[in-house]
Design a protein around this motif. Sequence first.
Motif, PDB file in Angstrom:
ATOM      1  N   THR A  67     -21.355  11.848 -31.735  1.00 39.58           N
ATOM      2  CA  THR A  67     -20.535  10.965 -32.565  1.00 39.58           C
ATOM      3  C   THR A  67     -19.058  11.334 -32.465  1.00 39.58           C
ATOM      4  N   LYS A  69     -17.653  10.239 -29.132  1.00 41.11           N
ATOM      5  CA  LYS A  69     -17.438   8.790 -29.078  1.00 41.11           C
ATOM      6  C   LYS A  69     -16.202   8.389 -29.882  1.00 41.11           C
ATOM      7  N   ASP A 116     -24.416  10.866 -39.095  1.00 40.35           N
ATOM      8  CA  ASP A 116     -24.229  11.848 -38.028  1.00 40.35           C
ATOM      9  C   ASP A 116     -24.879  11.410 -36.720  1.00 40.35           C
ATOM     10  N   ASP A 117     -25.529  10.237 -36.732  1.00 36.12           N
ATOM     11  CA  ASP A 117     -26.117   9.695 -35.506  1.00 36.12           C
ATOM     12  C   ASP A 117     -25.649   8.259 -35.274  1.00 36.12           C
ATOM     13  N   TYR A 129     -22.164   5.881 -34.034  1.00 34.24           N
ATOM     14  CA  TYR A 129     -20.869   6.007 -33.370  1.00 34.24           C
ATOM     15  C   TYR A 129     -20.392   4.639 -32.880  1.00 34.24           C
ATOM     16  N   HIS A 181     -26.474   2.922 -34.212  1.00 33.09           N
ATOM     17  CA  HIS A 181     -27.173   3.901 -35.051  1.00 33.09           C
ATOM     18  C   HIS A 181     -28.376   4.383 -34.253  1.00 33.09           C
TER      19      HIS A 181
END
Length: 300
Positions: free
Chosen positions: A30, A33, A98-99, A101, A204
Amino acid sequence: MYPCERRSELLDKLTIGISAYNNWPGLKLTLQKLVEVGLGDVKMVIVDDGSKKPIDFDLSEFPMDIVFKRYEESRGCVFQRNNIGSMVETDYYLSIDDDAYPVNGDICDVIESMEKDLDISVMALDVRGPKDSFELHVDAYELREVRYFVLCGCLIRTDHFKKSGGFQNPDELGWIYNEELDYSIRCWRDGHKIVLDRRFVLVHDRELVDGEDSYKSNCYARGLGYLHGRYFTGAVSLYKFLKMPFMLALSCRTRPFWLSSLGAFIKSYRVGVEHRTRDSRIFRGKDLWKWDRLDLPPFA
Protein backbone atom coordinates in the motif's frame (compact mmCIF):
# COMPACT_ATOMS: atom_id res chain seq x y z
CA MET A 1 -3.23 17.11 -14.00
CA TYR A 2 -3.43 20.02 -11.59
CA PRO A 3 -0.82 22.81 -11.67
CA CYS A 4 1.87 22.07 -9.08
CA GLU A 5 0.78 24.95 -6.81
CA ARG A 6 -2.89 23.93 -6.77
CA ARG A 7 -2.10 20.24 -6.27
CA SER A 8 0.23 21.05 -3.39
CA GLU A 9 -2.44 23.29 -1.82
CA LEU A 10 -5.06 20.52 -1.97
CA LEU A 11 -2.76 17.76 -0.69
CA ASP A 12 -1.75 19.94 2.27
CA LYS A 13 -5.37 19.58 3.41
CA LEU A 14 -5.17 15.77 3.43
CA THR A 15 -4.07 13.10 5.92
CA ILE A 16 -4.10 9.39 5.08
CA GLY A 17 -5.14 7.08 7.94
CA ILE A 18 -4.52 3.32 8.09
CA SER A 19 -5.40 0.88 10.88
CA ALA A 20 -3.08 -2.12 10.43
CA TYR A 21 -3.42 -5.61 11.87
CA ASN A 22 -1.25 -8.66 11.05
CA ASN A 23 -0.73 -7.66 7.41
CA TRP A 24 2.73 -6.15 6.97
CA PRO A 25 3.17 -7.32 3.33
CA GLY A 26 -0.14 -5.63 2.49
CA LEU A 27 0.84 -2.42 4.27
CA LYS A 28 4.21 -2.31 2.50
CA LEU A 29 2.51 -2.72 -0.89
CA THR A 30 0.00 0.00 0.00
CA LEU A 31 2.80 2.45 0.88
CA GLN A 32 4.60 1.62 -2.37
CA LYS A 33 1.44 2.29 -4.38
CA LEU A 34 0.81 5.58 -2.58
CA VAL A 35 4.30 6.76 -3.54
CA GLU A 36 3.79 5.61 -7.14
CA VAL A 37 0.62 7.70 -7.57
CA GLY A 38 2.23 10.84 -6.15
CA LEU A 39 0.88 10.72 -2.59
CA GLY A 40 4.23 10.14 -0.93
CA ASP A 41 4.32 13.69 0.47
CA VAL A 42 0.92 13.47 2.17
CA LYS A 43 0.76 13.30 5.96
CA MET A 44 0.01 9.80 7.18
CA VAL A 45 -1.11 8.17 10.44
CA ILE A 46 -0.66 4.40 10.81
CA VAL A 47 -1.88 2.56 13.91
CA ASP A 48 -0.88 -1.03 14.64
CA ASP A 49 -3.87 -2.56 16.42
CA GLY A 50 -1.96 -5.12 18.48
CA SER A 51 -0.56 -7.27 15.67
CA LYS A 52 0.87 -10.59 16.83
CA LYS A 53 4.22 -9.71 15.26
CA PRO A 54 5.76 -6.21 15.16
CA ILE A 55 6.17 -4.48 11.82
CA ASP A 56 8.79 -6.36 9.77
CA PHE A 57 10.10 -3.58 7.53
CA ASP A 58 11.61 -0.16 8.10
CA LEU A 59 9.15 2.69 7.53
CA SER A 60 12.10 4.99 6.82
CA GLU A 61 12.42 3.16 3.47
CA PHE A 62 9.57 5.38 2.33
CA PRO A 63 10.07 9.14 1.88
CA MET A 64 6.83 9.89 3.69
CA ASP A 65 5.67 11.96 6.68
CA ILE A 66 4.43 9.02 8.80
CA VAL A 67 3.22 8.98 12.40
CA PHE A 68 3.27 5.34 13.59
CA LYS A 69 1.67 4.16 16.82
CA ARG A 70 1.57 0.58 18.09
CA TYR A 71 -0.86 -0.93 20.60
CA GLU A 72 0.26 -4.07 22.40
CA GLU A 73 -3.33 -5.34 22.63
CA SER A 74 -5.98 -5.11 19.94
CA ARG A 75 -8.71 -2.55 20.62
CA GLY A 76 -10.68 -3.18 17.42
CA CYS A 77 -11.00 -1.28 14.16
CA VAL A 78 -13.74 1.11 15.37
CA PHE A 79 -11.59 2.30 18.27
CA GLN A 80 -8.53 2.70 16.07
CA ARG A 81 -10.34 4.58 13.30
CA ASN A 82 -11.62 7.02 15.91
CA ASN A 83 -8.11 7.18 17.30
CA ILE A 84 -6.74 8.08 13.86
CA GLY A 85 -9.50 10.64 13.32
CA SER A 86 -8.63 12.36 16.60
CA MET A 87 -5.00 12.73 15.44
CA VAL A 88 -5.89 14.19 12.04
CA GLU A 89 -5.38 17.97 11.98
CA THR A 90 -6.06 18.55 8.28
CA ASP A 91 -9.43 19.26 6.63
CA TYR A 92 -9.77 15.79 5.12
CA TYR A 93 -9.00 12.25 6.21
CA LEU A 94 -8.48 9.57 3.54
CA SER A 95 -9.35 6.26 5.20
CA ILE A 96 -7.88 3.13 3.61
CA ASP A 97 -7.16 -0.37 4.89
CA ASP A 98 -3.72 -1.96 5.16
CA ASP A 99 -4.60 -4.00 2.06
CA ALA A 100 -6.16 -1.22 -0.05
CA TYR A 101 -4.27 1.02 -2.46
CA PRO A 102 -4.97 3.52 -5.29
CA VAL A 103 -4.65 2.43 -8.91
CA ASN A 104 -6.29 5.20 -10.96
CA GLY A 105 -7.47 8.79 -10.74
CA ASP A 106 -6.43 11.83 -8.72
CA ILE A 107 -7.58 12.38 -5.13
CA CYS A 108 -7.34 16.13 -5.77
CA ASP A 109 -10.49 15.88 -7.92
CA VAL A 110 -12.35 14.45 -4.93
CA ILE A 111 -11.00 17.05 -2.50
CA GLU A 112 -11.99 19.87 -4.85
CA SER A 113 -15.56 18.55 -5.09
CA MET A 114 -15.82 18.48 -1.30
CA GLU A 115 -14.47 22.03 -1.16
CA LYS A 116 -17.37 23.15 -3.36
CA ASP A 117 -20.14 21.41 -1.37
CA LEU A 118 -19.82 21.82 2.40
CA ASP A 119 -22.79 19.50 3.03
CA ILE A 120 -20.79 16.46 1.91
CA SER A 121 -19.55 14.60 5.00
CA VAL A 122 -17.98 11.63 3.22
CA MET A 123 -16.97 10.84 -0.34
CA ALA A 124 -17.38 7.13 -1.02
CA LEU A 125 -14.65 6.12 -3.48
CA ASP A 126 -14.57 3.45 -6.20
CA VAL A 127 -13.33 0.33 -4.38
CA ARG A 128 -12.70 -2.76 -6.53
CA GLY A 129 -11.26 -6.24 -6.28
CA PRO A 130 -7.76 -7.15 -7.52
CA LYS A 131 -9.16 -8.98 -10.58
CA ASP A 132 -11.39 -6.09 -11.70
CA SER A 133 -10.56 -3.60 -14.42
CA PHE A 134 -8.83 -0.46 -13.12
CA GLU A 135 -10.22 1.82 -15.83
CA LEU A 136 -12.43 4.71 -14.76
CA HIS A 137 -16.13 3.89 -14.81
CA VAL A 138 -18.16 5.31 -17.70
CA ASP A 139 -20.12 7.40 -15.16
CA ALA A 140 -17.04 8.39 -13.16
CA TYR A 141 -17.71 12.13 -13.52
CA GLU A 142 -21.34 11.84 -12.39
CA LEU A 143 -21.40 12.34 -8.61
CA ARG A 144 -24.46 10.98 -6.81
CA GLU A 145 -25.72 10.66 -3.26
CA VAL A 146 -25.61 7.15 -1.78
CA ARG A 147 -26.71 5.48 1.44
CA TYR A 148 -23.32 4.69 2.90
CA PHE A 149 -19.60 4.18 2.32
CA VAL A 150 -16.87 1.72 3.30
CA LEU A 151 -13.86 2.70 5.39
CA CYS A 152 -11.41 0.74 3.24
CA GLY A 153 -11.71 3.61 0.74
CA CYS A 154 -13.36 6.95 1.53
CA LEU A 155 -12.59 10.64 2.08
CA ILE A 156 -13.98 12.07 5.34
CA ARG A 157 -14.52 15.73 6.20
CA THR A 158 -12.65 16.00 9.49
CA ASP A 159 -14.69 18.74 11.19
CA HIS A 160 -17.96 16.82 10.61
CA PHE A 161 -16.29 13.69 11.95
CA LYS A 162 -15.11 15.33 15.17
CA LYS A 163 -18.37 17.22 15.80
CA SER A 164 -20.38 14.01 15.41
CA GLY A 165 -18.23 12.15 17.93
CA GLY A 166 -16.78 9.82 15.31
CA PHE A 167 -17.83 6.22 14.82
CA GLN A 168 -20.09 4.61 17.40
CA ASN A 169 -19.07 1.36 19.05
CA PRO A 170 -21.83 0.08 21.37
CA ASP A 171 -20.11 -1.98 24.07
CA GLU A 172 -22.88 -4.58 24.00
CA LEU A 173 -22.09 -5.41 20.36
CA GLY A 174 -18.36 -5.96 20.79
CA TRP A 175 -16.08 -5.10 17.90
CA ILE A 176 -18.16 -6.52 15.04
CA TYR A 177 -20.32 -3.60 14.00
CA ASN A 178 -21.30 -1.73 10.84
CA GLU A 179 -19.91 1.64 11.93
CA GLU A 180 -19.99 3.05 8.39
CA LEU A 181 -23.74 2.58 8.07
CA ASP A 182 -24.33 4.07 11.52
CA TYR A 183 -22.23 7.12 10.65
CA SER A 184 -24.01 7.50 7.30
CA ILE A 185 -27.44 7.46 8.95
CA ARG A 186 -26.39 10.10 11.48
CA CYS A 187 -24.94 12.29 8.71
CA TRP A 188 -28.15 12.03 6.70
CA ARG A 189 -30.24 12.76 9.79
CA ASP A 190 -28.21 15.92 10.40
CA GLY A 191 -28.70 17.21 6.86
CA HIS A 192 -25.34 16.10 5.43
CA LYS A 193 -24.60 13.81 2.48
CA ILE A 194 -22.63 10.72 1.54
CA VAL A 195 -21.63 11.09 -2.12
CA LEU A 196 -20.08 8.54 -4.48
CA ASP A 197 -17.10 9.80 -6.50
CA ARG A 198 -15.70 7.19 -8.92
CA ARG A 199 -12.84 9.36 -10.20
CA PHE A 200 -10.44 7.81 -7.67
CA VAL A 201 -10.11 4.02 -7.89
CA LEU A 202 -8.72 1.77 -5.16
CA VAL A 203 -8.14 -1.97 -4.99
CA HIS A 204 -9.06 -3.85 -1.82
CA ASP A 205 -6.88 -6.95 -2.06
CA ARG A 206 -8.38 -8.97 0.79
CA GLU A 207 -7.66 -12.67 1.10
CA LEU A 208 -10.51 -15.02 1.98
CA VAL A 209 -10.27 -16.79 5.32
CA ASP A 210 -12.03 -19.83 6.79
CA GLY A 211 -15.41 -19.01 8.26
CA GLU A 212 -15.75 -15.75 6.35
CA ASP A 213 -19.37 -16.48 5.38
CA SER A 214 -20.33 -16.92 9.03
CA TYR A 215 -18.39 -13.82 10.08
CA LYS A 216 -19.86 -11.63 7.34
CA SER A 217 -23.45 -12.75 7.85
CA ASN A 218 -23.22 -12.22 11.62
CA CYS A 219 -21.64 -8.80 11.14
CA TYR A 220 -24.36 -7.84 8.65
CA ALA A 221 -27.15 -9.07 10.94
CA ARG A 222 -25.72 -7.50 14.07
CA GLY A 223 -25.20 -4.12 12.45
CA LEU A 224 -28.64 -3.94 10.84
CA GLY A 225 -30.36 -5.20 13.98
CA TYR A 226 -28.87 -2.44 16.11
CA LEU A 227 -29.42 0.28 13.51
CA HIS A 228 -33.09 -0.53 12.95
CA GLY A 229 -33.74 -0.76 16.67
CA ARG A 230 -31.76 2.40 17.39
CA TYR A 231 -32.83 4.83 14.66
CA PHE A 232 -36.09 3.66 13.11
CA THR A 233 -39.58 3.23 14.51
CA GLY A 234 -43.12 2.70 13.27
CA ALA A 235 -44.69 0.27 10.80
CA VAL A 236 -41.84 0.45 8.28
CA SER A 237 -39.30 -0.59 10.90
CA LEU A 238 -41.58 -3.47 11.94
CA TYR A 239 -41.82 -4.54 8.30
CA LYS A 240 -38.02 -4.52 8.02
CA PHE A 241 -37.74 -6.49 11.25
CA LEU A 242 -40.15 -9.19 10.05
CA LYS A 243 -38.46 -9.34 6.63
CA MET A 244 -34.96 -9.86 8.04
CA PRO A 245 -35.17 -13.66 8.69
CA PHE A 246 -35.93 -14.23 5.00
CA MET A 247 -33.09 -11.94 3.88
CA LEU A 248 -30.66 -13.77 6.16
CA ALA A 249 -31.88 -17.16 4.93
CA LEU A 250 -31.05 -16.11 1.36
CA SER A 251 -27.60 -14.77 2.26
CA CYS A 252 -26.49 -17.69 4.48
CA ARG A 253 -25.39 -20.96 2.89
CA THR A 254 -26.24 -23.27 5.78
CA ARG A 255 -28.88 -23.50 8.49
CA PRO A 256 -26.39 -22.93 11.38
CA PHE A 257 -25.26 -19.65 9.77
CA TRP A 258 -28.88 -18.55 9.41
CA LEU A 259 -29.80 -19.36 13.02
CA SER A 260 -26.65 -17.68 14.33
CA SER A 261 -27.26 -14.55 12.25
CA LEU A 262 -30.93 -14.36 13.20
CA GLY A 263 -29.99 -14.58 16.87
CA ALA A 264 -27.40 -11.82 16.38
CA PHE A 265 -29.98 -9.62 14.65
CA ILE A 266 -32.64 -10.02 17.39
CA LYS A 267 -30.16 -9.44 20.21
CA SER A 268 -28.74 -6.33 18.56
CA TYR A 269 -32.22 -5.00 17.73
CA ARG A 270 -33.07 -5.12 21.44
CA VAL A 271 -29.88 -3.24 22.30
CA GLY A 272 -30.77 -0.62 19.68
CA VAL A 273 -34.25 -0.13 21.15
CA GLU A 274 -32.70 0.38 24.59
CA HIS A 275 -30.31 3.00 23.20
CA ARG A 276 -33.12 4.73 21.33
CA THR A 277 -34.46 6.16 24.59
CA ARG A 278 -31.27 8.24 24.94
CA ASP A 279 -32.00 10.26 21.81
CA SER A 280 -35.41 11.50 20.68
CA ARG A 281 -34.13 12.26 17.15
CA ILE A 282 -35.22 9.05 15.47
CA PHE A 283 -36.52 8.31 11.99
CA ARG A 284 -40.19 7.76 11.30
CA GLY A 285 -41.46 5.44 8.60
CA LYS A 286 -41.54 8.11 5.89
CA ASP A 287 -37.91 9.02 6.64
CA LEU A 288 -36.83 5.39 6.30
CA TRP A 289 -38.49 5.17 2.90
CA LYS A 290 -36.60 8.29 1.77
CA TRP A 291 -33.30 6.88 3.00
CA ASP A 292 -34.05 3.50 1.40
CA ARG A 293 -34.49 5.19 -1.99
CA LEU A 294 -30.91 6.47 -2.04
CA ASP A 295 -28.58 4.55 -4.35
CA LEU A 296 -26.44 1.72 -3.04
CA PRO A 297 -22.70 2.18 -3.61
CA PRO A 298 -21.24 -0.22 -6.22
CA PHE A 299 -19.18 -2.16 -3.66
CA ALA A 300 -22.29 -3.16 -1.65
